[in-house]
Design an enzyme around this catalytic site. Structure first.
Site, PDB file in Angstrom:
ATOM      1  N   ASP A  75       5.156   3.671  -5.521  1.00  0.00           N
ATOM      2  CA  ASP A  75       4.190   2.580  -5.363  1.00  0.00           C
ATOM      3  C   ASP A  75       2.934   2.789  -6.183  1.00  0.00           C
ATOM      4  OD1 ASP A  75       5.522   1.017  -3.626  1.00  0.00           O
ATOM      5  OD2 ASP A  75       4.718   1.987  -1.829  1.00  0.00           O
ATOM      6  N   LYS A 125       2.595  -3.000  -7.616  1.00  0.00           N
ATOM      7  CA  LYS A 125       1.986  -4.150  -8.273  1.00  0.00           C
ATOM      8  C   LYS A 125       0.990  -3.608  -9.286  1.00  0.00           C
ATOM      9  CE  LYS A 125      -0.583  -8.350  -6.915  1.00  0.00           C
ATOM     10  NZ  LYS A 125      -1.286  -8.487  -8.151  1.00  0.00           N
ATOM     11  N   ASP A 151       1.961   7.291   5.084  1.00  0.00           N
ATOM     12  CA  ASP A 151       3.177   7.528   5.865  1.00  0.00           C
ATOM     13  C   ASP A 151       4.110   6.335   5.669  1.00  0.00           C
ATOM     14  OD1 ASP A 151       4.257   9.104   8.500  1.00  0.00           O
ATOM     15  OD2 ASP A 151       4.742   6.983   8.541  1.00  0.00           O
ATOM     16  N   MET A 203      -5.560  -2.560   5.006  1.00  0.00           N
ATOM     17  CA  MET A 203      -5.564  -3.762   4.169  1.00  0.00           C
ATOM     18  C   MET A 203      -6.532  -4.812   4.723  1.00  0.00           C
ATOM     19  SD  MET A 203      -1.475  -3.958   3.404  1.00  0.00           S
ATOM     20  CE  MET A 203      -0.930  -3.392   5.005  1.00  0.00           C
TER      21      MET A 203
END
Ligand code: SAH
Length: 467
Positions: free
Chosen positions: A250, A272, A305, A385
């Protein structure tokens, strides 16, 4: 090479250590790992640890005045009195006896230097830099410690016991293949996860039948990379990285972590990139399944995690549906890292008894999770987030009636060199984030203090605990 590494035979031999203090204790500790008899030459006071070893019969104390005879025939001599003059005098006696000698902190007087050791007895790695770079030796040692699982020595010992049986039944070529399989295939995996009997049975069956071809497909590993800095991954995570044929990673994964993988392992970015579209989850699921079906060892490396706001469940489901096994290798989640980097604790007895992890990123159009209902006194909520949803979080707080009892803390880039933390009143959350210019990734903590006005639940809780 000015020095040459060798493994000395120690069983049944004598090692002489001169000194009675901490330095001598340190050398004793080292030699106690071996099967040598230890003789301690000490005149004055004796360190407590050494005293215990002497009383326990592990070390023999000799207090007679030292002569070269004390050193004659010793496998090894350590001179470690802590007194430079005494060390030099004893060194001269040891030299006279022709013994292989190490004088602590006097490389110029040493016949032998002790290396940095990674001990997986009977597998032992010795690292030396001839005194040029002890720090480097320690770094190499750390790497090796990560690479070699703690039980590896037991597996090597087991293999040692089975060598004879293998030699009787299999030819040299087959034996080589067998041992290669043992140390890179199912037996090592089984042994590393504690299934020693299974490993032994696998090896014995392979010796008896001569069949040990296809190792069982390894499960796809969903590995937690931890947040930010690369030393926050677990040893198991590092091991999986080193075994991987292909790694899907990621955006928030530290690129340095990928260096721990084999040089020829494929690395596929599925996050992304700034300004680009992110990989749809279905596509990620698809590539994981496809790679596993090709027989590759697959690691899905996720920040923090893999079980916390990481869509791990969706990937696991896709793998299971395709009949592919998976395992989860946990990681340090952002909340833990953020608390650690600010020197705070996620829970504190009697103060923060409840911890809630929530998120500010929802499916399109969905409501924020109802964490307000959990925000009783003594609760801490970590919102992942949440930066983009700061306004909505604040609005939710505005309607709850106790916003003035809630403190907010934003921790940005926990675990990175540039980590930052800012605390504010919950009512100022959105403005603070805007004005302090806190970059993502960032986690928001909301804390409603224990004993906050107008809340009886703490006292009730305290009463319950007291009973
Ligand atoms: N699986 C991850 C969370 C992934 S969701 C974990 O367990 O940590 C991504 C969110 O995690 C970010 O938006 C941020 O809220 C949080 N996060 C990840 N890394 C972080 C870090 N180093 N510092 C602060 N928050 C972080």
């Amino acid at each position: 090479m000015k020095t040459f590494p060798m493994f000395l035979q120690m069983a049944g031999r004598r090692v002489v250590i001169a000194g009675g203090g901490e330095q001598a204790a340190q050398k004793s500790r080292l030699i106690l790992k071996t099967e040598a008899e230890i003789v301690l030459l000490a005149q004055g006071e004796i360190d407590e640890e050494l005293r215990g070893l002497i009383d326990g019969g592990r070390i023999r104390l000799d207090r007679t005045p030292v002569t070269p005879d004390h050193f004659r025939g010793a496998a090894l001599v350590f001179i470690a009195t802590g007194c430079p003059g005494m060390d030099a005098a004893l060194h001269a006696l040891s030299q006279e006896a022709g013994a292989l000698t190490n004088v602590v902190d006097r490389p110029d007087l040493c016949d032998a230097i002790t290396p940095s050791i990674v001990d997986r007895d009977p597998v032992v790695v010795a690292i030396g830099t001839e005194g040029t770079a002890p720090v480097l030796a320690r770094q190499i040692k750390t790497r090796m410690e990560e690479m070699l699982e703690p039980r590896l020595g037991d597996l090597a010992a087991l293999v040692g016991r089975l060598r004879g049986a293998a030699a009787q039944r299999l030819g040299p070529r087959q034996r080589r293949d067998l041992w290669r399989w043992v140390f890179s295939g199912a037996p090592r995996d089984a042994h590393a996860r504690g299934a020693e009997r299974e490993a032994a049975e696998l090896i014995k069956a392979a010796i008896n039948t001569g069949e040990f071809a296809a190792p069982q497909a390894a499960p796809v590993s969903l590995v937690g990379a931890g947040p930010g800095s690369r030393d926050l991954i677990t040893l198991r995570g590092v091991q999986r990285l080193q075994e991987a044929d292909i790694i899907f990673y990621d955006r928030l994964v530290d690129p340095e972590l990928l260096e721990l993988a084999r040089r020829d392992a494929e690395r596929v970015f599925v996050g992304k990139a700034p300004g680009a579209h992110s990989w749809p989850q279905d596509r990620i699921n698809g590539v994981l399944v496809a790679a596993a079906k090709q027989g590759k060892r697959v690691v899905r490396l996720k920040c923090g995690d893999p079980g916390v706001f990481a869509r791990g469940a969706e990937e696991a489901q896709a793998l299971s549906a395709a009949g592919i096994a998976f395992e989860i290798v946990p990681g340090v989640t952002a909340a833990s890292a953020a608390a650690a980097c600010t020197g705070t604790f996620l829970t504190e007895r009697g103060k923060t008894d409840t911890l809630v992890l929530s998120t500010g990123a929802m499916r399109d159009g969905a409501e924020l999770p109802d964490w307000i209902a959990h925000l009783t006194a003594g609760t801490q909520i970590g919102i992942y987030m949440g930066v983009g949803a700061a306004q909505r979080i604040q609005a939710a707080l505005d309607t709850c009636g106790f916003a003035d009892e809630v403190e907010a803390q934003i921790v940005s880039k926990a675990g990175y060199a540039e980590q930052r933390a800012v605390t504010c009143a919950a009512q100022d959350l959105a403005r603070t984030i805007r004005e302090a210019d806190l970059p993502n990734p960032a986690i928001i903590f909301l804390r409603r203090a224990s004993g906050a006005a107008g809340d009886a639940s703490v006292d009730a809780g305290a009463e319950r605990r007291a009973k």
